[in-house]
Enzyme design. Structure first.
Site, short mmCIF file in Angstrom:
data_model
loop_
_atom_site.label_atom_id
_atom_site.label_comp_id
_atom_site.label_asym_id
_atom_site.label_seq_id
_atom_site.Cartn_x
_atom_site.Cartn_y
_atom_site.Cartn_z
N ARG A 53 30.43 22.61 96.40
CA ARG A 53 29.54 22.56 95.33
C ARG A 53 28.61 23.69 95.15
O ARG A 53 28.75 24.27 94.16
CB ARG A 53 28.51 21.32 95.35
CG ARG A 53 27.27 21.35 94.39
CD ARG A 53 26.14 20.61 94.88
NE ARG A 53 26.18 19.06 94.30
CZ ARG A 53 25.82 18.44 93.05
NH1 ARG A 53 25.48 19.62 92.19
NH2 ARG A 53 26.05 17.39 92.76
N ASP A 107 41.16 12.52 99.59
CA ASP A 107 40.12 12.34 98.35
C ASP A 107 38.98 11.58 99.03
O ASP A 107 38.04 10.93 98.34
CB ASP A 107 40.65 11.91 97.21
CG ASP A 107 41.14 10.60 97.34
OD1 ASP A 107 41.44 10.27 98.38
OD2 ASP A 107 41.58 9.97 96.34
N GLU A 174 38.83 17.01 97.55
CA GLU A 174 39.69 16.99 96.27
C GLU A 174 38.59 17.32 95.25
O GLU A 174 37.62 16.78 95.20
CB GLU A 174 40.16 15.56 95.92
CG GLU A 174 40.90 15.49 94.68
CD GLU A 174 41.05 14.21 94.19
OE1 GLU A 174 42.26 13.70 94.51
OE2 GLU A 174 40.45 13.30 93.62
N ALA A 186 37.98 11.08 79.91
CA ALA A 186 38.50 10.24 81.37
C ALA A 186 37.49 9.26 81.64
O ALA A 186 37.73 8.13 81.91
CB ALA A 186 38.62 11.36 82.37
P1 GTP Z 1 45.32 8.42 93.83
O1 GTP Z 1 45.72 7.54 94.86
O2 GTP Z 1 44.57 7.72 92.80
O3 GTP Z 1 44.26 9.47 94.53
O4 GTP Z 1 46.45 9.07 93.19
P2 GTP Z 1 46.89 10.50 93.80
O5 GTP Z 1 46.79 10.98 94.98
O6 GTP Z 1 48.49 10.66 93.05
O7 GTP Z 1 45.89 11.53 92.70
P3 GTP Z 1 46.02 11.89 91.38
O8 GTP Z 1 46.43 13.35 91.18
O9 GTP Z 1 46.80 10.81 90.49
O10 GTP Z 1 44.42 11.93 91.17
C1 GTP Z 1 43.50 10.80 91.46
C2 GTP Z 1 42.21 10.91 90.53
O11 GTP Z 1 42.40 11.47 89.40
C3 GTP Z 1 42.02 9.58 90.41
O12 GTP Z 1 41.06 9.10 91.22
C4 GTP Z 1 41.00 9.59 89.02
O13 GTP Z 1 39.89 10.16 89.36
C5 GTP Z 1 41.98 10.90 88.20
N1 GTP Z 1 42.92 10.37 87.50
C6 GTP Z 1 44.28 10.25 87.58
N2 GTP Z 1 44.91 9.64 86.57
C7 GTP Z 1 43.99 9.42 85.63
C8 GTP Z 1 43.94 8.42 84.30
O14 GTP Z 1 45.12 8.39 83.85
N3 GTP Z 1 42.60 8.33 83.92
C9 GTP Z 1 41.82 8.65 84.35
N4 GTP Z 1 40.46 8.23 83.59
N5 GTP Z 1 41.52 9.26 85.54
C10 GTP Z 1 42.70 9.31 86.35
MG MG Z 2 41.95 9.51 94.56
#
Ligand code: GTP
Ligand code: MG
Length: 238
Positions: A53, A107, A174, A186
């Site tokens: 931050r 994350d 993250e 979002a």
């Molecule tokens: P996670 O297991 O959810 O962390 O998935 P990942 O490791 O594939 O990460 P990803 O890049 O998909 O992004 C994870 C984070 O992005 C989520 O925890 C949300 O905060 C955000 N996010 C991803 N897709 C969406 C979506 O379709 N809608 C919204 N509102 N947020 C999203």
């Molecule tokens: Mg996540």
């Protein structure tokens, strides 16, 4: 080592009956020390989020001095709940250990940076990647490649060293960087998903995706307008 289900708890209670007091004390100490280790680790993640931050706040200050405007609108940080961390490890078939959290959960610490304009997102991502000590482990560009839902954001996974008086630990953070408009979408989409678990009954999923691309067009227009105003200001010798 961190959270017991009710069944585990009963098993532990039954096992305790056949243990002598010394063994019980030993177990108690082992459990207490793993709880302390877990709390320590979460504190480290919380510090890492604070560091990230601050790095972004400093970049914002620097840019404001040089370009007379703030690229960052707001910054939020959050720590993943113990339940979500455990769910993630279980989903990956991993034991709930500190090592597995550090290695495999990217994350635990989350920082969301909300910007005014799309070009600020990339400017900040590059700038933070150039800072000494910080390593960018992963970049996912959901702006040039939006998710099927319509979700847009730039995601980074940073490796951040956290220094204490007697040791240093590197943990992953993250970072989600997005515009105010992307953040608006979002947040509402997340709330709607949470309420309804959107199965696409009424074409709502497609409607939300359409809103996201409308918003993306508006973001582009706002950035163009800012660029034209800046170009005119430059010509006026400002
Ligand atoms: P996670 O297991 O959810 O962390 O998935 P990942 O490791 O594939 O990460 P990803 O890049 O998909 O992004 C994870 C984070 O992005 C989520 O925890 C949300 O905060 C955000 N996010 C991803 N897709 C969406 C979506 O379709 N809608 C919204 N509102 N947020 C999203
Ligand atoms: Mg996540």
């Amino acid at each position: 080592s961190v959270s017991f289900s009710t069944d585990d708890r009963e098993e532990v209670a039954l096992a305790e009956l056949s243990l002598d007091d010394a063994q019980k004390a030993e177990r108690g100490i082992a459990l207490a020390s793993s709880v302390v280790a877990y709390k320590d680790l979460m504190m480290t993640y919380s510090c890492a989020a604070k560091i990230v931050r601050t790095k972004f706040e400093i970049l914002d200050e620097e840019f404001r001095m040089r370009r007379l405007r703030n690229p960052i609108h707001s910054i939020d940080t959050r720590l993943k709940s113990t339940a979500s961390i455990m769910d993630k490890l279980r989903a990956k078939g991993l034991e709930p250990t500190e090592e597995n959290i550090i290695e495999h959960v990217r994350d635990v610490a989350g920082v969301r940076v909300v910007c005014s304009y799309v070009d600020d997102i990339y400017m900040l991502a590059e700038a933070v990647g150039r800072l000494s000590g910080i390593e960018v482990l992963e970049t996912k560009d959901y702006i040039s490649h939006p998710k099927p839902s319509g979700y847009r954001s730039l995601h980074l996974v940073l490796d951040v060293p956290v220094s204490f008086s007697d040791y240093e630990q590197k943990v992953k953070v993250e970072v989600q960087i997005r515009t105010i408009a992307m953040d608006f979408w979002a947040s509402l989409e997340h709330q709607l998903q949470y309420k309804r678990g959107l199965a696409d009954e009424d074409g709502l999923v497609a409607e939300l995706a359409r809103c996201a691309s409308d918003i993306a067009r508006t973001d582009e227009s706002m950035m163009e307008i800012r660029r034209r105003i800046e170009a005119e200001a430059d010509m006026d010798g400002l």
